[in-house]
Scaffold this active site. Structure first.
Site, PDB file in Angstrom:
ATOM      1  N   HIS A  32       0.748  -1.083  -0.013  1.00  0.00           N
ATOM      2  CA  HIS A  32      -0.168   0.117  -0.072  1.00  0.00           C
ATOM      3  C   HIS A  32       0.836   1.234  -0.029  1.00  0.00           C
ATOM      4  CE1 HIS A  32       1.029   0.889   4.251  1.00  0.00           C
ATOM      5  NE2 HIS A  32       1.203  -0.125   4.266  1.00  0.00           N
TER       6      HIS A  32
ATOM      7  N   HIS B 299      11.452  -0.054 -13.107  1.00  0.00           N
ATOM      8  CA  HIS B 299      11.338  -1.404 -13.347  1.00  0.00           C
ATOM      9  C   HIS B 299      11.556  -2.134 -11.950  1.00  0.00           C
ATOM     10  CE1 HIS B 299      12.957  -5.333 -15.692  1.00  0.00           C
ATOM     11  NE2 HIS B 299      11.836  -5.726 -14.693  1.00  0.00           N
TER      12      HIS B 299
HETATM   13  O1  JB2 Z   1      15.489   2.425 -29.763  1.00  0.00           O
HETATM   14  C1  JB2 Z   1      14.986   1.079 -30.292  1.00  0.00           C
HETATM   15  C2  JB2 Z   1      15.353   0.216 -29.413  1.00  0.00           C
HETATM   16  N1  JB2 Z   1      16.539  -0.343 -28.582  1.00  0.00           N
HETATM   17  C3  JB2 Z   1      16.536  -1.482 -28.413  1.00  0.00           C
HETATM   18  N2  JB2 Z   1      13.712   1.238 -31.038  1.00  0.00           N
HETATM   19  C4  JB2 Z   1      13.535   0.096 -31.430  1.00  0.00           C
HETATM   20  N3  JB2 Z   1      12.524  -0.154 -32.265  1.00  0.00           N
HETATM   21  N4  JB2 Z   1      13.803  -1.328 -30.888  1.00  0.00           N
HETATM   22  C5  JB2 Z   1      14.959  -1.037 -30.052  1.00  0.00           C
HETATM   23  N5  JB2 Z   1      15.574  -2.093 -29.432  1.00  0.00           N
HETATM   24  C6  JB2 Z   1      15.052  -3.451 -29.427  1.00  0.00           C
HETATM   25  O2  JB2 Z   1      14.806  -3.936 -28.171  1.00  0.00           O
HETATM   26  C7  JB2 Z   1      16.305  -4.228 -29.707  1.00  0.00           C
HETATM   27  O3  JB2 Z   1      16.643  -4.075 -31.175  1.00  0.00           O
HETATM   28  C8  JB2 Z   1      16.017  -5.953 -29.250  1.00  0.00           C
HETATM   29  O4  JB2 Z   1      15.195  -6.444 -30.308  1.00  0.00           O
HETATM   30  C9  JB2 Z   1      14.982  -5.362 -28.293  1.00  0.00           C
HETATM   31  C10 JB2 Z   1      15.255  -5.766 -26.859  1.00  0.00           C
HETATM   32  O5  JB2 Z   1      15.778  -7.212 -26.669  1.00  0.00           O
HETATM   33  P1  JB2 Z   1      16.377  -7.923 -25.483  1.00  0.00           P
HETATM   34  O6  JB2 Z   1      16.189  -9.245 -25.297  1.00  0.00           O
HETATM   35  O7  JB2 Z   1      17.841  -7.430 -25.657  1.00  0.00           O
HETATM   36  O8  JB2 Z   1      15.820  -7.034 -24.165  1.00  0.00           O
HETATM   37  P2  JB2 Z   1      14.604  -6.763 -23.655  1.00  0.00           P
HETATM   38  O9  JB2 Z   1      14.716  -5.493 -23.532  1.00  0.00           O
HETATM   39  O10 JB2 Z   1      13.496  -7.512 -24.416  1.00  0.00           O
HETATM   40  O11 JB2 Z   1      14.754  -7.739 -22.194  1.00  0.00           O
HETATM   41  C11 JB2 Z   1      15.528  -7.585 -21.192  1.00  0.00           C
HETATM   42  O12 JB2 Z   1      14.801  -7.156 -20.180  1.00  0.00           O
HETATM   43  C12 JB2 Z   1      13.554  -7.783 -19.610  1.00  0.00           C
HETATM   44  C13 JB2 Z   1      12.843  -6.964 -18.413  1.00  0.00           C
HETATM   45  C14 JB2 Z   1      15.965  -9.010 -20.734  1.00  0.00           C
HETATM   46  O13 JB2 Z   1      17.102  -8.417 -19.693  1.00  0.00           O
HETATM   47  C15 JB2 Z   1      15.116  -9.719 -20.087  1.00  0.00           C
HETATM   48  O14 JB2 Z   1      15.534 -11.028 -19.847  1.00  0.00           O
HETATM   49  C16 JB2 Z   1      14.092  -9.150 -19.067  1.00  0.00           C
HETATM   50  N6  JB2 Z   1      13.062  -9.894 -18.490  1.00  0.00           N
END
Ligand code: JB2
Length: 206
Positions: free
Chosen positions: A132, A141
């Site tokens: 709360h 995050h």
């Molecule tokens: O500026 C952007 C950009 N920066 C990163 N514009 C666009 N359109 N896409 C962007 N990205 C994209 O985000 C990257 O190209 C990549 O495809 C994606 C990030 O993927 P990644 O698997 O590296 O991280 P995530 O943020 O999806 O996941 C992280 O954070 C989560 C909370 C990981 O650590 C996960 O395990 C965690 N659960």
């Protein structure tokens, strides 16, 4: 919430966002990512269409930033003028008095107790509990399985690694990162790297 939502980002976080949208009965309009290697591939059965530049703003269609990095979500949110969807998994328990900002996602099994406020584009990850009267800023995050007691404050962009615990009324500064399993028992400054039990500042984060 819009019934058709565009997901921006196509990594691990986006996968959970897509699963959460589906569980909430929302259709995925498109997935966009600036990494050309991902274009044409499939994420949970949805095609990754192409770059953000191809986004046609459509006021009838919401969007969500499916990117885990807090600073990246902030910069995209500042650049893109879209109708941001707030997404809550149906197994999350969010008290009706809780206020969630646009673009915030709440994953499966999370619990948010009365009178807590979460800003824009926050992530309340799988199984986290926020008790709360907490006040969570924009772009935070709260990692999977974190437990925040009553009255905890998180500054903008703060990141709590998996399993972080915070005792009542503690204040964690903006853009501070708490490493996995950290136990926060006193106030923490902004832009700090923190870890341990009890959590101590081990460095700066710029
Ligand atoms: O500026 C952007 C950009 N920066 C990163 N514009 C666009 N359109 N896409 C962007 N990205 C994209 O985000 C990257 O190209 C990549 O495809 C994606 C990030 O993927 P990644 O698997 O590296 O991280 P995530 O943020 O999806 O996941 C992280 O954070 C989560 C909370 C990981 O650590 C996960 O395990 C965690 N659960």
């Amino acid at each position: 919430m819009a019934q058709r939502v565009v997901v921006i980002g196509a990594g691990g976080h986006a996968k959970v966002v897509v699963a959460t949208l589906r569980a909430a009965g929302v259709e995925i309009g498109a997935i966009l990512d600036d990494d050309s290697a991902k274009w044409g591939r499939d994420l949970l059965g949805v095609r990754i269409e192409g770059p953000l530049a191809g986004l046609q703003p459509d006021v009838a269609q919401g969007a969500v930033l499916g990117i885990g990095d807090n600073a990246t979500r902030q910069s995209l949110a500042q650049r893109l003028r879209l109708e941001w969807a707030t997404v809550v998994h149906p197994t999350a328990l969010v008290h009706p008095s809780v206020r969630l900002g646009p673009g915030t996602v709440v994953f499966a099994g999370a619990v948010i107790q009365p009178d807590t406020v979460v800003g824009t584009h926050g992530i309340i990850n799988t199984g986290a509990t926020v008790d709360h009267d907490c006040v969570l800023g924009d772009f935070v995050h709260v990692g999977p399985g974190c437990h925040l007691s009553g009255g905890v404050t998180l500054g903008e962009g703060a990141f709590l690694g998996i399993g972080t615990v915070a005792i009542p009324q503690t204040r964690i500064g903006a853009w501070t990162v708490v490493g996995a399993g950290g136990v926060v028992v006193s106030d923490l400054p902004a832009h700090a790297l923190v870890r341990g039990v009890p959590a101590r500042v081990v460095g700066e984060r710029r």
